[in-house]
Design a protein around this motif. Structure first.
Motif, PDB file in Angstrom:
ATOM      1  N   VAL A 187      12.281 -31.558  83.223  1.00  0.00           N
ATOM      2  CA  VAL A 187      10.957 -32.158  83.455  1.00  0.00           C
ATOM      3  C   VAL A 187      10.871 -33.528  82.779  1.00  0.00           C
ATOM      4  CG1 VAL A 187       8.476 -31.939  82.972  1.00  0.00           C
ATOM      5  CG2 VAL A 187       9.756 -29.945  83.771  1.00  0.00           C
ATOM      6  N   ARG A 188      11.333 -33.592  81.501  1.00  0.00           N
ATOM      7  CA  ARG A 188      11.286 -34.855  80.734  1.00  0.00           C
ATOM      8  C   ARG A 188      12.169 -35.923  81.378  1.00  0.00           C
ATOM      9  NH1 ARG A 188      11.739 -31.469  76.258  1.00  0.00           N
ATOM     10  NH2 ARG A 188      13.919 -32.067  75.972  1.00  0.00           N
ATOM     11  N   ARG A 191      10.628 -37.357  84.539  1.00  0.00           N
ATOM     12  CA  ARG A 191       9.511 -38.238  84.194  1.00  0.00           C
ATOM     13  C   ARG A 191      10.019 -39.593  83.692  1.00  0.00           C
ATOM     14  NH1 ARG A 191       4.123 -37.412  81.454  1.00  0.00           N
ATOM     15  NH2 ARG A 191       4.389 -35.178  81.712  1.00  0.00           N
ATOM     16  N   LYS A 192      11.027 -39.544  82.828  1.00  0.00           N
ATOM     17  CA  LYS A 192      11.533 -40.764  82.194  1.00  0.00           C
ATOM     18  C   LYS A 192      12.371 -41.609  83.155  1.00  0.00           C
ATOM     19  CE  LYS A 192      14.116 -42.085  78.024  1.00  0.00           C
ATOM     20  NZ  LYS A 192      14.953 -41.562  76.929  1.00  0.00           N
ATOM     21  N   ASN A 195      10.164 -41.541  87.071  1.00  0.00           N
ATOM     22  CA  ASN A 195       8.690 -41.630  87.123  1.00  0.00           C
ATOM     23  C   ASN A 195       8.096 -40.554  88.031  1.00  0.00           C
ATOM     24  OD1 ASN A 195       7.996 -43.680  85.346  1.00  0.00           O
ATOM     25  ND2 ASN A 195       8.520 -45.275  86.820  1.00  0.00           N
ATOM     26  N   LEU A 196       8.706 -39.366  87.985  1.00  0.00           N
ATOM     27  CA  LEU A 196       8.281 -38.275  88.858  1.00  0.00           C
ATOM     28  C   LEU A 196       7.822 -37.090  88.012  1.00  0.00           C
ATOM     29  CD1 LEU A 196       8.383 -37.706  92.052  1.00  0.00           C
ATOM     30  CD2 LEU A 196      10.303 -36.218  91.482  1.00  0.00           C
ATOM     31  N   LEU A 197       6.620 -36.622  88.271  1.00  0.00           N
ATOM     32  CA  LEU A 197       6.100 -35.469  87.539  1.00  0.00           C
ATOM     33  C   LEU A 197       6.367 -34.211  88.354  1.00  0.00           C
ATOM     34  CD1 LEU A 197       4.463 -34.594  85.003  1.00  0.00           C
ATOM     35  CD2 LEU A 197       2.420 -34.704  86.431  1.00  0.00           C
ATOM     36  N   GLY A 226       7.647 -34.139  93.946  1.00  0.00           N
ATOM     37  CA  GLY A 226       6.747 -34.171  92.804  1.00  0.00           C
ATOM     38  C   GLY A 226       5.687 -35.238  93.004  1.00  0.00           C
ATOM     39  N   ASN A 228       4.428 -39.050  92.035  1.00  0.00           N
ATOM     40  CA  ASN A 228       4.823 -40.349  91.494  1.00  0.00           C
ATOM     41  C   ASN A 228       3.830 -40.758  90.409  1.00  0.00           C
ATOM     42  OD1 ASN A 228       5.225 -43.177  91.069  1.00  0.00           O
ATOM     43  ND2 ASN A 228       6.246 -43.313  93.051  1.00  0.00           N
ATOM     44  N   LEU A 229       4.322 -41.008  89.189  1.00  0.00           N
ATOM     45  CA  LEU A 229       3.439 -41.333  88.064  1.00  0.00           C
ATOM     46  C   LEU A 229       2.855 -42.745  88.167  1.00  0.00           C
ATOM     47  CD1 LEU A 229       5.514 -39.687  85.216  1.00  0.00           C
ATOM     48  CD2 LEU A 229       3.190 -39.054  85.835  1.00  0.00           C
TER      49      LEU A 229
END
Length: 333
Positions: A187-188, A191-192, A195-197, A226, A228-229
């Protein structure tokens, strides 16, 4: 029906119930859906797992066990009762003997909470066994001999590493790093890096589908959906097993370090046995691709995965009652 022996592998991720003479009769996620307004339980097990992340505000899907120990006593008690009744039915004439496994680093307070929950759920007698001992019995190892056996049990919330000889644990450690941490690491990373949650369920699908912690010859790919942040909109990307190796690097290194630490503390005679007999991996977490190769490459000791590693702890927990009975007979004789 008249005299039931039950072994319960009370795990952070799933609960397995073993019944003597029948084998593993139940395997369900350790998730409970609770209505916050009425405090009533709406669903238990697989039905509750499907509700994670999909419930209205008043219903919450919770895991009553965190990192191998009880975090919510009353819900755990109701969950154990539900699983026992589902496994043996309500027609049992005598309360069962129940054996429950706990992580090797569990405190007396944590062990007492497990015992009390099992008694409240309807047990006649409650026995507690450490997870590595149960795993060794379930894997078919004769733990009563004066011979060193190394077990690495990787569950959902904890990893237990132990050297067992003469029916007991000689050296052990329990770290709060396991299968759930693999999911969190993915998950991390998503995200990093992208940029996907993504949710925990998607992370688990990635781990099972293409996850690896040791360089793979075939670089598998998988589509991941997911949010997009940056834009806040749904997005689909493709990731590779090479990326999962990078994401899982730190977590797998923690497990290897724990194995190393236990080997350093092992008496030389037992260490010599382990060098010959190898290291046995059990628990759902050891199914991650390449974990056995990683441990073998770092320790130089032959590392193998137990047959059906998901159920060996539950089987060993149930068979531990036979081991206790045999030991009691020998004392009398």
């Amino acid at each position: 029906m008249f005299n039931t022996d039950i072994g319960i592998d009370l795990g952070t991720a799933s609960v397995l119930v073993f019944i003597k003479g029948k084998g593993v009769v139940l395997k369900e996620p350790s998730v409970v859906a609770v209505d916050r307004d009425t405090e009533k339980i709406k669903a238990v097990g697989e039905e509750a797992r499907l509700m994670i992340g999909r419930t209205p505000e008043n219903i919450v899907a919770v895991r009553p066990l965190k990192q191998g120990v009880i975090s919510d006593y009353s819900i755990t008690e109701q969950m154990i009762r539900y699983f026992i009744q589902k496994a043996i039915g309500k027609r049992s004439f005598k309360k069962p003997r129940i054996c429950v496994c706990v992580p090797s680093g569990a405190t007396e307070v944590e062990i007492k909470a497990v015992q009390d929950a099992a008694f409240q759920a309807g047990a006649r007698e409650v026995f507690i066994v450490e997870e590595p001992v149960a795993a060794a019995i379930g894997a078919g190892i004769d733990i009563s001999k004066p011979c060193g056996n190394m077990i690495v049990d990787i569950g959902g919330g904890t990893t237990d590493v132990a050297v067992i000889s003469l029916g007991g644990t000689v050296v052990s450690t329990s770290i709060k790093v396991a299968g759930d941490d693999f999911d969190d690491a993915i998950v991390r990373y998503m995200r990093k890096k992208h940029n996907l949650l993504i949710g925990d369920r998607t992370a688990e699908e990635i781990k099972i589908g293409i996850g690896t912690c040791f360089n793979k010859s075939d670089n598998k790919k998988m589509e991941v959906r997911g949010r997009n942040l940056v834009t806040g909109l749904p997005k689909t990307i493709e990731i590779t097993s090479e990326e999962t190796e990078e994401a899982l690097k730190d977590v797998s290194a923690s497990i290897v370090e724990a194995v190393h630490r236990v080997l350093e503390q092992t008496p030389p005679e037992l260490a010599a046995d382990i060098a010959v007999r190898g290291i046995v991996l059990t628990g759902g977490g050891c199914l991650l691709h390449g974990l056995d190769q990683l441990i073998e490459s770092k320790t130089g000791i032959n590392t193998m995965t137990a047959e059906d590693p998901m159920t060996v702890v539950a089987i060993g927990t149930g068979q531990y009652l036979d081991y206790i009975d045999e030991a009691a007979k020998e004392k009398i004789n």
